[in-house]
Motif scaffolding. Structure first.
Motif, PDB file in Angstrom:
ATOM      1  N   GLY A  13       8.671 -15.337  -9.099  1.00 48.65           N
ATOM      2  CA  GLY A  13       7.407 -15.675  -8.715  1.00 48.65           C
ATOM      3  C   GLY A  13       7.381 -16.005  -7.073  1.00 48.65           C
ATOM      4  N   LEU A  14       8.352 -16.494  -6.421  1.00 51.95           N
ATOM      5  CA  LEU A  14       8.533 -16.505  -4.944  1.00 51.95           C
ATOM      6  C   LEU A  14       8.209 -15.239  -4.356  1.00 51.95           C
ATOM      7  CD1 LEU A  14      11.074 -19.570  -4.581  1.00 51.95           C
ATOM      8  CD2 LEU A  14       8.717 -19.478  -4.288  1.00 51.95           C
ATOM      9  N   VAL A  15       8.919 -14.328  -4.910  1.00 54.42           N
ATOM     10  CA  VAL A  15       8.798 -12.947  -4.477  1.00 54.42           C
ATOM     11  C   VAL A  15       7.525 -12.546  -4.514  1.00 54.42           C
ATOM     12  CG1 VAL A  15       9.385 -10.516  -4.440  1.00 54.42           C
ATOM     13  CG2 VAL A  15      10.965 -12.625  -4.700  1.00 54.42           C
ATOM     14  N   LEU A  16       6.700 -12.480  -5.623  1.00 54.36           N
ATOM     15  CA  LEU A  16       5.295 -12.339  -5.773  1.00 54.36           C
ATOM     16  C   LEU A  16       4.181 -12.830  -4.833  1.00 54.36           C
ATOM     17  CD1 LEU A  16       5.266 -12.150  -9.835  1.00 54.36           C
ATOM     18  CD2 LEU A  16       5.578 -10.449  -8.236  1.00 54.36           C
ATOM     19  N   LEU A  17       4.691 -14.388  -4.625  1.00 55.92           N
ATOM     20  CA  LEU A  17       3.883 -15.057  -3.701  1.00 55.92           C
ATOM     21  C   LEU A  17       3.746 -14.520  -2.398  1.00 55.92           C
ATOM     22  CD1 LEU A  17       4.514 -18.661  -4.416  1.00 55.92           C
ATOM     23  CD2 LEU A  17       2.492 -17.428  -4.809  1.00 55.92           C
ATOM     24  N   LEU A  18       4.990 -13.967  -1.736  1.00 56.97           N
ATOM     25  CA  LEU A  18       5.246 -13.594  -0.511  1.00 56.97           C
ATOM     26  C   LEU A  18       5.009 -12.076  -0.411  1.00 56.97           C
ATOM     27  CD1 LEU A  18       8.244 -15.743   0.409  1.00 56.97           C
ATOM     28  CD2 LEU A  18       5.731 -16.163   0.941  1.00 56.97           C
ATOM     29  N   LEU A  19       4.649 -11.253  -1.510  1.00 56.88           N
ATOM     30  CA  LEU A  19       4.463  -9.982  -1.514  1.00 56.88           C
ATOM     31  C   LEU A  19       3.579  -9.375  -0.532  1.00 56.88           C
ATOM     32  CD1 LEU A  19       5.476  -7.439  -3.176  1.00 56.88           C
ATOM     33  CD2 LEU A  19       3.434  -7.497  -4.604  1.00 56.88           C
ATOM     34  N   PRO A  20       2.502  -9.739  -0.296  1.00 52.53           N
ATOM     35  CA  PRO A  20       1.681  -9.507   1.126  1.00 52.53           C
ATOM     36  C   PRO A  20       2.138  -9.228   2.337  1.00 52.53           C
ATOM     37  CG  PRO A  20       0.187 -10.686  -0.445  1.00 52.53           C
ATOM     38  CD  PRO A  20       1.552 -10.946  -0.780  1.00 52.53           C
ATOM     39  N   ARG A  21       3.204 -10.055   2.513  1.00 53.45           N
ATOM     40  CA  ARG A  21       3.940 -10.180   3.849  1.00 53.45           C
ATOM     41  C   ARG A  21       4.991  -9.095   3.987  1.00 53.45           C
ATOM     42  NH1 ARG A  21       0.905 -14.008   6.481  1.00 53.45           N
ATOM     43  NH2 ARG A  21       0.849 -16.038   5.171  1.00 53.45           N
ATOM     44  N   PHE A  22       5.289  -8.588   2.938  1.00 53.37           N
ATOM     45  CA  PHE A  22       6.487  -7.557   3.068  1.00 53.37           C
ATOM     46  C   PHE A  22       5.847  -5.975   2.393  1.00 53.37           C
ATOM     47  CE2 PHE A  22       8.214 -11.827   2.936  1.00 53.37           C
ATOM     48  CZ  PHE A  22       8.889 -11.700   4.119  1.00 53.37           C
ATOM     49  N   THR A  23       4.520  -5.932   2.302  1.00 51.87           N
ATOM     50  CA  THR A  23       4.061  -4.748   1.848  1.00 51.87           C
ATOM     51  C   THR A  23       4.642  -3.264   2.297  1.00 51.87           C
ATOM     52  OG1 THR A  23       1.745  -5.771   1.376  1.00 51.87           O
ATOM     53  CG2 THR A  23       1.948  -3.238   1.238  1.00 51.87           C
ATOM     54  N   PRO A  24       5.522  -2.584   1.536  1.00 48.67           N
ATOM     55  CA  PRO A  24       6.160  -1.360   1.943  1.00 48.67           C
ATOM     56  C   PRO A  24       5.073  -0.298   2.173  1.00 48.67           C
ATOM     57  CG  PRO A  24       6.346  -1.257  -0.282  1.00 48.67           C
ATOM     58  CD  PRO A  24       5.600  -2.875  -0.026  1.00 48.67           C
ATOM     59  N   ARG A  25       5.463   0.454   3.307  1.00 45.59           N
ATOM     60  CA  ARG A  25       4.549   1.636   3.639  1.00 45.59           C
ATOM     61  C   ARG A  25       5.114   2.994   3.266  1.00 45.59           C
ATOM     62  NH1 ARG A  25      -0.194  -0.538   3.215  1.00 45.59           N
ATOM     63  NH2 ARG A  25      -0.293  -2.399   4.493  1.00 45.59           N
ATOM     64  N   ALA A  26       4.517   3.828   2.639  1.00 46.79           N
ATOM     65  CA  ALA A  26       5.443   5.205   2.286  1.00 46.79           C
ATOM     66  C   ALA A  26       5.165   6.219   3.414  1.00 46.79           C
ATOM     67  CB  ALA A  26       4.409   5.834   0.968  1.00 46.79           C
ATOM     68  N   PRO A  27       6.125   6.989   3.625  1.00 42.41           N
ATOM     69  CA  PRO A  27       5.992   7.962   4.690  1.00 42.41           C
ATOM     70  C   PRO A  27       4.683   8.914   4.429  1.00 42.41           C
ATOM     71  CG  PRO A  27       7.704   8.473   3.283  1.00 42.41           C
ATOM     72  CD  PRO A  27       7.359   7.034   2.698  1.00 42.41           C
ATOM     73  N   ARG A  28       4.398   9.532   5.629  1.00 42.38           N
ATOM     74  CA  ARG A  28       3.114  10.107   5.361  1.00 42.38           C
ATOM     75  C   ARG A  28       3.103  11.366   4.369  1.00 42.38           C
ATOM     76  NH1 ARG A  28      -0.272   8.734   9.306  1.00 42.38           N
ATOM     77  NH2 ARG A  28       0.349   7.376  11.269  1.00 42.38           N
ATOM     78  N   TRP A  29       4.140  11.968   4.354  1.00 44.42           N
ATOM     79  CA  TRP A  29       4.221  13.014   3.330  1.00 44.42           C
ATOM     80  C   TRP A  29       4.024  12.716   2.137  1.00 44.42           C
ATOM     81  CZ3 TRP A  29       8.066  12.763  -0.246  1.00 44.42           C
ATOM     82  CH2 TRP A  29       9.058  11.981  -0.268  1.00 44.42           C
TER      83      TRP A  29
END
Length: 466
Positions: free
Chosen positions: A361-377
């Motif tokens: 639940g704590l990970v879900l709460l903080l998820l927007p702080r650590f949103t991963p970004r996919a490589p451009r390809w």
């Protein structure tokens, strides 16, 4: 169990079928208040959903009264009639508030009167199980004061959390499901008829919430209003009061020995019911924090603001739907964790499981702080929220990326909202922080704009594929 399921289904069906006509009635009656600065919806939405929920309650009680195995509840106890009397009073006050916005102190007085009506008809706390002491009998005044306090606190805790589409109905439904499992275990497993009213109340409450949720999920077509939130809060409190103050712990005969030992061993079972705030801990915590925050700022404890837990989730960067699901998760974890602990308080795996789920639940709460970004390809194969900021989602026929969208076009937190423009922007980057939009801007509701409907300014440019 079949009788309870039938009662639940009929309650849900009546509530669901009546909500549509009630919505039309609310529009005709003008129960569509203007959007306020603290609201998160973007268009005026009718209230008075509590009307359908109240008639669902009446249908559930009427059905149970005509079922062979449940009619004994009405013959042996006056609690169902006490619940109906208190619910009718609190529902009437809520309807008036949804239409005319009555004063908060008047509503508080009405809540206390509704609780007093139930006490006068026998729905009250008679004794309390105290660890190491046994069952402590309460005087009439003590039982009345404790009952009224529990009813008022529970009603306002549910009312305070009713801030997002489907939030209050879903959280109360989760609490009622856990409550039903416990009450049914006491009634059927140990043969205690005094637990039957609480079991019936929780089944009807689940039906009321399940029948209303399809109309209230984001984007909501109707709000339950105070007529609904105060009603379901009262029903939840009535079930907790019934089973806490009417069931004798020693009658369960769980353990040999004195009554003190029996009470001591059954404390994990009775604490969640003695204080229903442990079942609805999330709205209760929101209630306490709101009172402290407003008092600290020199405001009335009943003054509305945008500091509730669901508002904080939107500010962090969660979308509307994800904020609701996170609140559901925490409510289910607390309610069913307490239920599992009451069944077997000595099992270490229960404690470890609750700790593991709390970490999730704590990970879900903080998820927007650590949103991963996919490589451009890989951006063409992942949801828009995982694409790099500034990259337009629209591509040409050959798959190449088009021009970027200016960052200034974005509005507040939650779903991607813009001052005006493309509807597809609703799916973009819901984990990113936005520049706040001032209240009064055309096309948004007050201080926030959450949900579908906003559009990006379309500026035709050569080479842009639409």
């Amino acid at each position: 169990m079949r009788n309870y399921l039938l009662t639940l289904c009929i309650t849900a069906a009546v509530t669901y079928l009546l909500t549509g006509p009630v919505r039309k009635f609310a529009i005709v009656a003008g129960a569509m208040p203007e959007i306020r600065a603290r609201d998160v919806h973007r268009e005026p939405t009718p209230r008075l959903g509590g009307i359908a929920m109240f008639f669902g309650l009446c249908a559930g009680l009427l059905t149970a009264d005509h079922l062979t195995n449940l009619s004994e509840v009405f013959d042996n106890s006056n609690e169902p009639r006490a619940l109906l009397s208190g619910a009718a009073l609190i529902w009437l006050i809520g309807v008036l508030d949804d239409k005319f916005e009555i004063d908060a102190l008047i509503k508080l007085g009405g809540q206390m009167i509704a609780a007093g009506v139930m006490v006068m008809q026998g729905l009250t706390i008679l004794w309390l199980p105290v660890p190491g002491v046994g069952s402590v009998s309460l005087t009439q005044w003590q039982g009345t004061l404790l009952t009224v306090a529990l009813v008022v606190i529970t009603i306002n805790a549910v009312n305070f959390v009713d801030g997002l589409d489907g939030l209050a109905a879903g959280m109360v439904c989760i609490a009622a499901a856990a409550f039903f499992m416990y009450a049914y275990r006491i009634w059927y497993g140990y043969g205690l008829e005094s637990a039957a009213p609480a079991t019936l109340f929780s089944a009807i409450l689940m039906g009321m919430c399940l029948g209303f949720l399809p109309h209230n999920m984001h984007p909501a077509r109707i709000f339950m209003g105070d007529s609904g939130s105060m009603l379901i809060g009262l029903v939840l409190a009535a079930g907790a009061i019934s089973i806490t103050g009417q069931v004798d712990p020693d009658a369960m005969n769980l353990f040999a020995g004195s009554e003190k030992e029996a009470v001591h061993q059954t404390v994990p079972v009775y604490i969640p019911l003695l204080l229903p705030l442990t079942i609805i801990a999330v709205p209760a915590a929101d209630l306490v924090l709101a009172i402290v925050r407003r008092t600290w700022n020199g405001q009335s404890p009943f003054a509305a603001d945008r500091g509730h837990l669901h508002h904080r989730l939107l500010e962090i960067g969660h979308s509307h739907s994800r904020a609701v699901l996170i609140m559901y998760f925490w409510s289910a974890l607390i309610a069913f964790g307490a239920l599992a602990y009451s069944v077997n308080s000595g099992a270490m795996w229960i404690v470890l499981g609750i700790m593991a789920l709390s970490a999730v639940g704590l990970v879900l709460l903080l998820l927007p702080r650590f949103t991963p970004r996919a490589p451009r390809w890989a951006e063409h194969f992942v949801p828009p929220r995982y694409r790099r900021r500034g990259t337009n989602r629209h591509t040409g026929d050959g798959g190449e990326s088009a021009e970027t969208v200016p960052a200034a076009a974005y509005a507040t937190n939650g779903d991607a909202i813009d001052k005006a423009g493309d509807e597809e922007a609703d799916e973009a980057s819901d984990g990113e922080r936005r520049t706040p939009v001032a209240a009064g801007v055309s096309g948004v509701n007050g201080a926030t704009a959450v949900g579908r409907g906003s559009r990006l300014l379309e500026e035709p440019k050569a080479g842009t594929s639409r």
